[in-house]
Design a protein around this motif. Structure first.
Motif, PDB file in Angstrom:
ATOM      1  N   GLU A 252      33.198  53.602  21.040  1.00  0.00           N
ATOM      2  CA  GLU A 252      34.138  53.747  22.153  1.00  0.00           C
ATOM      3  C   GLU A 252      34.018  55.089  22.860  1.00  0.00           C
ATOM      4  N   THR A 253      33.487  56.072  22.173  1.00  0.00           N
ATOM      5  CA  THR A 253      33.355  57.410  22.790  1.00  0.00           C
ATOM      6  C   THR A 253      31.915  57.744  23.163  1.00  0.00           C
ATOM      7  N   ALA A 254      31.039  56.759  23.107  1.00  0.00           N
ATOM      8  CA  ALA A 254      29.631  56.996  23.451  1.00  0.00           C
ATOM      9  C   ALA A 254      29.512  57.414  24.917  1.00  0.00           C
ATOM     10  N   SER A 255      28.700  58.432  25.156  1.00  0.00           N
ATOM     11  CA  SER A 255      28.582  58.956  26.519  1.00  0.00           C
ATOM     12  C   SER A 255      27.236  58.666  27.166  1.00  0.00           C
ATOM     13  N   ASN A 256      26.227  58.366  26.395  1.00  0.00           N
ATOM     14  CA  ASN A 256      24.893  58.147  26.959  1.00  0.00           C
ATOM     15  C   ASN A 256      24.313  56.784  26.595  1.00  0.00           C
TER      16      ASN A 256
END
Length: 323
Positions: A252-256
């Motif tokens: 849920e917090t993946a940025s890439n």
């Protein structure tokens, strides 16, 4: 002179009386005042004949029983040693220690039962009825017949057969409870045996395992993504929850577009100087086998942190780590 003689006589009397603590050898005034005297102090009024009823043989037997009822007598009673040494080791269990004069005092305590006899098989049945129970301790305890109170500080004693259950495995190093004082009554313990369950922990949905490991995993790459520690008893289900929650959070917090999923975890018990502390969950992005479970423990200062009950669980459908 008379006072000196009386003090000498009383000191000699005290030296021959069974006492719980051999020093200091002072007169136990409360013990004397609280003793029941079954002998009459003189003839009854108006009686013509009264045959002496004192029987030395009966009196000696009573004195012997009273000596065993003392803390020292209880601890020296060889019957309790025989009972503990002859106790049956239940199937599926291994005896960890036998005939100690102390009970287990460690994390993972689940509960206590008072049995009607020294019955290791009954204690095993009680352990097997609790999902998280992996060990039990059975022992004989010197207890008071009534609760000690200011009006009765040292009541008569009785014996109880105790069965305690644990979520962690037990060993002699954790048998540190030698009893206690309640008012002036001394609780002591004898015939203490410990037994550990041989069975592996349960399996869980969405995971393959458990796979028994020699120690904790020591991965040679960067697949390790963190740990969670839960004080108390050994419970791998806590690691299941931690592993799944870690993957959910990272996704849920993946940025890439990528994240580090928990595809494998190693659950084990961490002990400090042989005293279990709780469940340790080490999480990885990929599975590791027994060949990499080479971390058996380590020192920090003088304390040794050891690993036991180590098992691996692998996510059945591996997470790719891509959103």
């Amino acid at each position: 002179m008379r006072s000196a003689f009386l003090l000498s006589a009383l000191a000699a009397l005290a030296a021959t009386s069974p006492i719980a603590n051999p020093a200091p050898q002072l007169i136990d005034i409360d013990g004397i005042n609280g003793a029941n005297n079954p002998m009459p102090q003189g003839p009854s009024v108006g009686i013509a004949v009264q045959t002496p009823s004192y029987n030395p043989t009966i009196a000696a037997a009573s004195a012997s029983a009273n000596a065993i009822a003392t803390p020292v007598g209880f601890l020296k009673d060889k019957n309790y040693t025989t009972i503990a040494n002859k106790a049956i080791t239940p199937g599926g269990y291994t005896k960890s220690f036998s005939n100690l004069q102390a009970s287990i005092n460690e994390n993972g305590y689940l509960g206590l039962y008072t049995l009607t006899s020294y019955d290791s098989m009954r204690c095993q049945e009680l352990c097997d009825s609790v999902d998280s129970c992996t060990a039990f301790n059975i022992y004989i305890e010197r207890d008071s017949t009534v609760k000690p109170a200011p009006a009765c500080t040292n009541p008569p004693s009785t014996i109880n057969y105790k069965c305690t259950l644990y979520a962690n495995q037990v060993n002699s190093a954790s048998a540190t409870n030698t009893g206690q004082y309640r008012q002036k009554f001394q609780v002591v313990i004898a015939g203490s045996n410990g037994y550990n369950k041989n069975a592996a922990p349960p399996s869980y949905g969405n995971f393959n395992g458990p796979t028994e490991l020699a120690g904790a995993i020591n991965a040679p790459d960067s697949s390790y993504i963190g740990f969670k520690f839960f004080p108390g008893g050994y419970d791998p289900s806590l690691c299941v929850a931690a592993c799944q929650a870690t993957t959910t959070y990272d996704r849920e917090t993946a940025s890439n577009g990528t994240y580090a999923p928990c595809n494998f975890f190693n659950s084990c018990v961490i002990s400090i100087d042989s005293a279990p502390q709780g469940t340790y969950c080490a999480m990885y992005t990929k599975a590791w086998g027994k060949a990499y479970s080479t971390n058996y423990g380590q020192y920090r200062g003088s304390q040794y942190y050891s690993v036991s009950q180590s098992f691996g669980y692998t996510l059945t459908v591996q997470d790719s780590g891509r959103v």
